[in-house]
Design a protein around this motif. Structure first.
Motif, PDB file in Angstrom:
ATOM      1  N   GLY A 178       0.848  -1.195   0.000  1.00 31.70           N
ATOM      2  CA  GLY A 178       0.000   0.000   0.000  1.00 31.70           C
ATOM      3  C   GLY A 178       0.878   1.237   0.000  1.00 31.70           C
ATOM      4  N   MET A 179       0.255   2.407  -0.095  1.00 29.80           N
ATOM      5  CA  MET A 179       1.014   3.643  -0.191  1.00 29.80           C
ATOM      6  C   MET A 179       1.669   3.979   1.158  1.00 29.80           C
ATOM      7  N   ARG A 180       2.561   4.958   1.108  1.00 31.17           N
ATOM      8  CA  ARG A 180       3.246   5.418   2.324  1.00 31.17           C
ATOM      9  C   ARG A 180       2.217   5.846   3.374  1.00 31.17           C
ATOM     10  N   ARG A 181       2.430   5.494   4.616  1.00 32.04           N
ATOM     11  CA  ARG A 181       1.603   5.910   5.753  1.00 32.04           C
ATOM     12  C   ARG A 181       0.172   5.358   5.719  1.00 32.04           C
ATOM     13  N   CYS A 182      -0.063   4.362   4.899  1.00 33.96           N
ATOM     14  CA  CYS A 182      -1.437   3.824   4.876  1.00 33.96           C
ATOM     15  C   CYS A 182      -1.710   2.947   6.093  1.00 33.96           C
ATOM     16  N   GLY A 183      -0.627   2.476   6.750  1.00 37.90           N
ATOM     17  CA  GLY A 183      -0.824   1.667   7.961  1.00 37.90           C
ATOM     18  C   GLY A 183      -0.245   0.257   7.882  1.00 37.90           C
ATOM     19  N   LYS A 184       0.673   0.016   6.912  1.00 35.73           N
ATOM     20  CA  LYS A 184       1.229  -1.339   6.739  1.00 35.73           C
ATOM     21  C   LYS A 184       1.959  -1.811   7.993  1.00 35.73           C
ATOM     22  N   SER A 185       2.894  -0.956   8.476  1.00 31.36           N
ATOM     23  CA  SER A 185       3.675  -1.374   9.658  1.00 31.36           C
ATOM     24  C   SER A 185       2.750  -1.572  10.842  1.00 31.36           C
ATOM     25  N   SER A 186       1.785  -0.651  10.990  1.00 27.81           N
ATOM     26  CA  SER A 186       0.892  -0.734  12.154  1.00 27.81           C
ATOM     27  C   SER A 186       0.128  -2.054  12.140  1.00 27.81           C
ATOM     28  N   VAL A 187      -0.442  -2.392  10.990  1.00 24.31           N
ATOM     29  CA  VAL A 187      -1.239  -3.620  10.931  1.00 24.31           C
ATOM     30  C   VAL A 187      -0.343  -4.827  11.215  1.00 24.31           C
ATOM     31  N   ASP A 189       0.621   2.606  20.209  1.00 25.39           N
ATOM     32  CA  ASP A 189       2.067   2.761  20.004  1.00 25.39           C
ATOM     33  C   ASP A 189       2.425   2.887  18.528  1.00 25.39           C
ATOM     34  N   SER A 190       1.464   2.620  17.633  1.00 16.57           N
ATOM     35  CA  SER A 190       1.770   2.703  16.204  1.00 16.57           C
ATOM     36  C   SER A 190       2.019   4.148  15.767  1.00 16.57           C
ATOM     37  N   LEU A 191       1.599   5.099  16.601  1.00 18.65           N
ATOM     38  CA  LEU A 191       1.820   6.517  16.281  1.00 18.65           C
ATOM     39  C   LEU A 191       3.297   6.830  16.120  1.00 18.65           C
ATOM     40  N   TYR A 192       4.134   6.076  16.823  1.00 18.09           N
ATOM     41  CA  TYR A 192       5.566   6.413  16.837  1.00 18.09           C
ATOM     42  C   TYR A 192       6.397   5.536  15.919  1.00 18.09           C
ATOM     43  N   ALA A 234       5.366 -10.020   5.554  1.00 12.57           N
ATOM     44  CA  ALA A 234       6.387  -9.041   5.192  1.00 12.57           C
ATOM     45  C   ALA A 234       5.675  -7.777   4.769  1.00 12.57           C
ATOM     46  N   GLU A 235       6.332  -6.655   5.017  1.00 12.94           N
ATOM     47  CA  GLU A 235       5.758  -5.374   4.635  1.00 12.94           C
ATOM     48  C   GLU A 235       6.646  -4.793   3.550  1.00 12.94           C
ATOM     49  N   ILE A 236       6.040  -4.421   2.420  1.00 11.15           N
ATOM     50  CA  ILE A 236       6.840  -3.936   1.292  1.00 11.15           C
ATOM     51  C   ILE A 236       6.774  -2.411   1.262  1.00 11.15           C
ATOM     52  N   ILE A 288      -9.788  -1.639   3.439  1.00 14.58           N
ATOM     53  CA  ILE A 288     -10.127  -0.222   3.392  1.00 14.58           C
ATOM     54  C   ILE A 288     -10.002   0.227   4.847  1.00 14.58           C
ATOM     55  N   HIS A 289      -8.863   0.855   5.122  1.00 10.05           N
ATOM     56  CA  HIS A 289      -8.337   0.924   6.487  1.00 10.05           C
ATOM     57  C   HIS A 289      -8.561   2.287   7.135  1.00 10.05           C
ATOM     58  N   LYS A 290      -8.351   2.341   8.449  1.00  8.42           N
ATOM     59  CA  LYS A 290      -8.517   3.541   9.289  1.00  8.42           C
ATOM     60  C   LYS A 290      -9.977   3.984   9.287  1.00  8.42           C
ATOM     61  N   THR A 291     -10.889   3.037   9.433  1.00 10.60           N
ATOM     62  CA  THR A 291     -12.314   3.378   9.408  1.00 10.60           C
ATOM     63  C   THR A 291     -12.790   3.947  10.744  1.00 10.60           C
ATOM     64  N   ASP A 292     -11.901   3.919  11.761  1.00 10.74           N
ATOM     65  CA  ASP A 292     -12.321   4.493  13.048  1.00 10.74           C
ATOM     66  C   ASP A 292     -12.510   5.994  12.867  1.00 10.74           C
ATOM     67  N   GLY A 293     -13.487   6.533  13.542  1.00 14.20           N
ATOM     68  CA  GLY A 293     -13.702   7.980  13.475  1.00 14.20           C
ATOM     69  C   GLY A 293     -14.464   8.405  12.227  1.00 14.20           C
ATOM     70  N   THR A 304     -11.371  -1.996   7.888  1.00 15.91           N
ATOM     71  CA  THR A 304     -10.526  -2.332   9.046  1.00 15.91           C
ATOM     72  C   THR A 304     -10.055  -1.111   9.814  1.00 15.91           C
ATOM     73  N   SER A 305      -9.730  -1.354  11.074  1.00 17.50           N
ATOM     74  CA  SER A 305      -9.070  -0.350  11.907  1.00 17.50           C
ATOM     75  C   SER A 305      -8.269  -1.100  12.957  1.00 17.50           C
ATOM     76  N   ILE A 306      -7.095  -0.576  13.300  1.00 17.46           N
ATOM     77  CA  ILE A 306      -6.319  -1.268  14.347  1.00 17.46           C
ATOM     78  C   ILE A 306      -6.878  -0.943  15.727  1.00 17.46           C
ATOM     79  N   PHE A 307      -7.830   0.000  15.793  1.00 19.89           N
ATOM     80  CA  PHE A 307      -8.325   0.418  17.110  1.00 19.89           C
ATOM     81  C   PHE A 307      -9.581  -0.342  17.543  1.00 19.89           C
ATOM     82  N   ASP A 308     -10.012  -1.297  16.749  1.00 19.53           N
ATOM     83  CA  ASP A 308     -11.105  -2.165  17.221  1.00 19.53           C
ATOM     84  C   ASP A 308     -10.869  -3.589  16.723  1.00 19.53           C
TER      85      ASP A 308
HETATM   86  P1  GDP Z   1       3.099   2.611   6.710  1.00 23.18           P
HETATM   87  O1  GDP Z   1       3.973   3.701   6.170  1.00 23.18           O
HETATM   88  O2  GDP Z   1       2.142   2.112   5.675  1.00 23.18           O
HETATM   89  O3  GDP Z   1       3.876   1.498   7.339  1.00 23.18           O
HETATM   90  O4  GDP Z   1       2.170   3.295   7.829  1.00 23.18           O
HETATM   91  P2  GDP Z   1       2.317   3.228   9.421  1.00 23.18           P
HETATM   92  O5  GDP Z   1       2.001   1.856   9.897  1.00 23.18           O
HETATM   93  O6  GDP Z   1       3.634   3.807   9.826  1.00 23.18           O
HETATM   94  O7  GDP Z   1       1.107   4.144   9.886  1.00 23.18           O
HETATM   95  C1  GDP Z   1       1.012   5.518   9.555  1.00 23.18           C
HETATM   96  C2  GDP Z   1       0.120   6.195  10.543  1.00 23.18           C
HETATM   97  O8  GDP Z   1      -1.209   5.694  10.449  1.00 23.18           O
HETATM   98  C3  GDP Z   1       0.541   6.015  12.007  1.00 23.18           C
HETATM   99  O9  GDP Z   1       0.472   7.265  12.644  1.00 23.18           O
HETATM  100  C4  GDP Z   1      -0.506   5.069  12.580  1.00 23.18           C
HETATM  101  O10 GDP Z   1      -0.759   5.297  13.969  1.00 23.18           O
HETATM  102  C5  GDP Z   1      -1.715   5.402  11.736  1.00 23.18           C
HETATM  103  N1  GDP Z   1      -2.668   4.279  11.648  1.00 23.18           N
HETATM  104  C6  GDP Z   1      -2.415   2.992  11.320  1.00 23.18           C
HETATM  105  N2  GDP Z   1      -3.540   2.242  11.373  1.00 23.18           N
HETATM  106  C7  GDP Z   1      -4.541   3.093  11.748  1.00 23.18           C
HETATM  107  C8  GDP Z   1      -5.954   2.927  11.969  1.00 23.18           C
HETATM  108  O11 GDP Z   1      -6.556   1.855  11.868  1.00 23.18           O
HETATM  109  N3  GDP Z   1      -6.660   4.062  12.303  1.00 23.18           N
HETATM  110  C9  GDP Z   1      -6.055   5.276  12.450  1.00 23.18           C
HETATM  111  N4  GDP Z   1      -6.822   6.306  12.793  1.00 23.18           N
HETATM  112  N5  GDP Z   1      -4.729   5.457  12.267  1.00 23.18           N
HETATM  113  C10 GDP Z   1      -3.988   4.393  11.917  1.00 23.18           C
END
Ligand code: GDP
Length: 340
Positions: free
Chosen positions: A16-25, A37-40, A62-64, A124-129, A165-169
């Motif tokens: 997925g694109m940069r910052r979409c949430g790959k590492s977090s998931v 903790d995924s914020l950091y 693996a995360e690409i 289809i991610h980050k659906t929280d909020g 999906t959302s990592i917060f639920d």
């Molecule tokens: P990557 O570049 O694709 O690896 O993205 P990261 O995993 O580093 O995530 C980028 C940002 O998205 C971080 O600040 C995460 O906390 C945030 N993030 C990831 N998953 C979610 C989610 O389900 N909901 C919300 N609101 N933020 C998320």
């Protein structure tokens, strides 16, 4: 119970694109990172591998990172794709997602041409909020665009699954469960067994959980509701806690509110337990809700799989011995399925 010889070994990559949430998931699901903790997390510059240990599912993922030209002919793409079962494409639904959709299409066509047996799943991610209406519209729009554009280039038959999906639920674990299940050759047999068990014991919903990851590897054929999954998934924590506190063999009956007839049941269970060959008959645990109407039934299949059931109306506790018997038969069958 004899140890299961073969464990399931699902392999997949997150794209997925940069910052979409790959590492977090990847970190939340596979490495149990607390979602906040995924914020950091630092940006990823190379392929990051993760493996889940101690669970029934021997996860490898693996995360690409976006900047790697993995689809270009000069890239050694076999090193990434030759051994995996699924590509999980993550779209940030809180951001502009049209560029992500065109990259996803490129990837879908590349996979269809080069690795047709790999499943493609879209989160289809980050659906929280997000409001329910916005969530629904985004989901529909993404799915429609992808399907239309794939048809235009002659790949309309390529089947893709979509999840919100959302990592917060719990939604991320529900979606991962479905991705994983599609990679298990044992799934149809497990589903049939669970459906039969539900019919025999008047179970409303039954999940077979990987205890460590809280991913369910199968459920019965009745409709799956996120609410049921949430209740059962939280119950897996109860099992883990009780085991840590008391050990499974000493645990009998409900840890919380229980109607009077359960006292007798507990005594009966204790007798049964004392008279059983140590460890050969698995122990089950039941918990009532406060009204005494419904109850949950849990049973360890082995040290890494748990059966969690929401019991239906009409499955009275007097039938507990029968239920335990049927579950014994179920457990034996599950063990055999994984030994084949
Ligand atoms: P990557 O570049 O694709 O690896 O993205 P990261 O995993 O580093 O995530 C980028 C940002 O998205 C971080 O600040 C995460 O906390 C945030 N993030 C990831 N998953 C979610 C989610 O389900 N909901 C919300 N609101 N933020 C998320």
């Amino acid at each position: 119970l004899p140890p299961m010889r073969r464990k399931a070994n699902p392999r997949f990559v997150f794209m997925g694109m940069r910052r979409c949430g790959k590492s977090s998931v990847q970190k939340v699901v596979v490495q149990k990172l607390p979602p906040a903790d995924s914020l950091y997390l630092e940006p990823t510059y190379k392929v990051e591998h993760a493996t889940m240990h101690g669970s029934f599912l021997h996860f490898e993922s693996a995360e690409i990172p976006t900047q790697l030209p993995v689809l270009s002919p000069s890239y050694d793409h076999a090193s990434i794709f030759s051994n995996i079962g699924a590509v999980i494409w993550i779209i940030d639904s809180q951001d502009e997602y049209f560029s992500s959709i065109s990259e996803l299409l490129r990837t879908a066509v590349f996979l269809a041409k080069n690795y047709p047996s790999i499943n493609l799943d879209v989160f289809i991610h980050k659906t929280d909020g997000l409001s329910e209406e916005y969530k629904y519209d985004t989901f529909r729009e993404v799915r429609q665009r992808v399907q239309d554009e794939l048809s235009d280039v002659g790949y309309g038959h390529r089947s893709i699954s979509y999840y919100q999906t959302s990592i917060f639920d719990h939604s991320i674990f529900e979606a991962m469960s479905k991705v994983v299940q599609k990679l298990l050759p044992q799934l149809p047999s497990l589903e049939t067994l669970l459906t039969k068990l539900c019919a025999t014991c008047r179970i409303q919903k039954a999940y077979l959980f990987d205890t460590v990851s809280k991913i369910y590897i199968a459920t019965d054929a009745s409709p799956t509701l996120l609410k049921d999954y949430e209740v059962c998934s939280d119950y897996v924590d109860v099992i883990v806690d009780i085991k840590q506190l008391y050990g499974w063999q000493e645990q009998v009956g409900a840890p919380s509110t229980s109607p009077p007839q359960q006292q007798e049941q507990q005594e009966e269970d204790e007798q049964r337990q004392n008279s059983s060959d140590a460890g050969l008959i698995g122990e089950s645990i039941v918990t009532y809700d406060k009204t005494g109407d419904g109850y949950m039934f849990a049973r360890e299949v082995n040290d890494s799989l748990s059966l969690i059931c929401i019991m239906g109306k009409g499955s009275s506790v007097e039938k507990r011995v029968l239920i335990d018997y049927n579950v014994d038969v179920f457990v034996d069958a599950v063990v055999k399925i994984f030994q084949v």
